[in-house]
Design an enzyme around this catalytic site. Sequence first.
Site, short mmCIF file in Angstrom:
data_model
loop_
_atom_site.label_atom_id
_atom_site.label_comp_id
_atom_site.label_asym_id
_atom_site.label_seq_id
_atom_site.Cartn_x
_atom_site.Cartn_y
_atom_site.Cartn_z
N PRO A 186 0.79 -1.24 0.00
CA PRO A 186 0.00 0.00 0.00
C PRO A 186 0.82 1.30 0.00
CG PRO A 186 -0.28 -1.19 2.06
CD PRO A 186 0.55 -2.06 1.18
N LYS A 235 -2.00 2.47 -4.38
CA LYS A 235 -2.45 2.06 -5.71
C LYS A 235 -3.55 1.01 -5.70
CE LYS A 235 0.20 4.77 -7.88
NZ LYS A 235 -0.47 5.95 -8.46
#
Length: 394
Positions: free
Chosen positions: A293, A297
Amino acid sequence: MRTQVVIVGAGPSGLLLGQLLHKAGVDAVILERQSPDYVLGRIRAGVLEQVTLDVLAQAGVDQRMNKEGLVHTGFDLLFKGERHRIDLSGLTGGQKVMVYGQTEVTRDLMDARQAAGLTTIYEADDVQIHDFDSDHPSVSYSKNGKTQTISCDFIAGCDGFHGVCRASVPRKSIQEFEKVYPFGWLGVLSDTPPVHEELIYANSPRGFALCSQRSLTRSRYYLQVPLTDKVEQWSDDAFWGELRNRLDPEARENLVTGTSIEKSIAPLRSFVTEPMRFGTLFLAGDAAHIVPPTGAKGLNLAATDVKYLSDALIEACVEKSHAGIDHYSTRCLARIWRAERFSWWFTSLMHRFPDQGEIGQKFQEAELDYLIHSEAGSRTVAENYVGLPLNFGE
Ligand code: FAS
Ligand code: PHB
């Protein structure tokens, strides 16, 4: 029962796909193994790219987001005890990101689906997909002890990393690429004002930290922790103390601590499935790929998969053309690998790896120093963070 598309999974991917298909007059039924409250209780993404905002607007679910979401035009990189701003808008011709929690996106999608009277079957057990490599696919499930079967034209596997759809594809037909990182993210949600008006990504010799937010009164923080850590080991005080250790003096001073309203540890991996289409079965979102993370995205990739898939399925159901579904996988993967590469690179730059040694910390600090003092370097970060245009790879 019969429908045109059976969607497995009522996370953001499944709900967004259902909404886009509905807007185009294509019937879809969603099967979800958990309850709505369980789905909403999972605290995940927080940053939305412009393309995601546009897809949510097309789905007709952007009203509350436009009222309550926080527009951000930059973020801070913190290393060697100092913060440096990456001017996302200045470096990308005015692009921005929106801070609006995945939980709220999911809630808006659930409300829209309910308002339209569309069918979502929650707490559906033992979902199985059948004959997806034929022209008569179907999906079965059990609920209240009764097994039901839904025949359909297409199946959308929006059932996340641990779902049944990808697992149902014969191993000889699928290639999986995976990298597992030797650490996790301990996340805390608290009803405290954010430490800064924008996000802070911190590279500290003690490990990565991220200061994010959900609103002006609710904050989201993350600490890199060893994979062996259990969330029970981390009291709120221990979390706040370690976060302070990884911040700069000003942020340490401004940090408002409080009781955690959610606390969890997420593993980090890079994962991609090739291809993403198997006959009448299409994978989208976390069912097909996972990113660490760090680059924010995951949810954004899911949104563009769903946009591409909805366009293709609408074309197939309404215009009876298979051009879009034939191109779906190639179109998604071009974008997915770009986001995977950035997420891997940013994770490698910002986290402390067990075997990197002191010289590894020096290399990271030198690269960060280059990035913030080079317009080309800063633009590289900014261009990747704000995301690719929808027509990328066309
Ligand atoms: P999801 O996993 O969200 O949804 C899949 C749904 O399918 C779930 O509701 C599940 O219950 C259901 N399902 C599974 N198996 C089923 C079956 N057999 N039958 C029926 N239903 C089934 N992304 C970011 O951008 N930023 C972040 O900070 C971030 N943090 C994350 C933290 C964690 C712990 C995780 C796991 C992911 C995080 N992500 C983050 C990524 C996350 O936001 C995903 O990209 C996003 O949830 C993708 O949405 P879906 O593809 O809908 O998958
Ligand atoms: C979040 O707010 O949850 C968040 C923000 C940015 C990231 C990851 C998570 O890169």
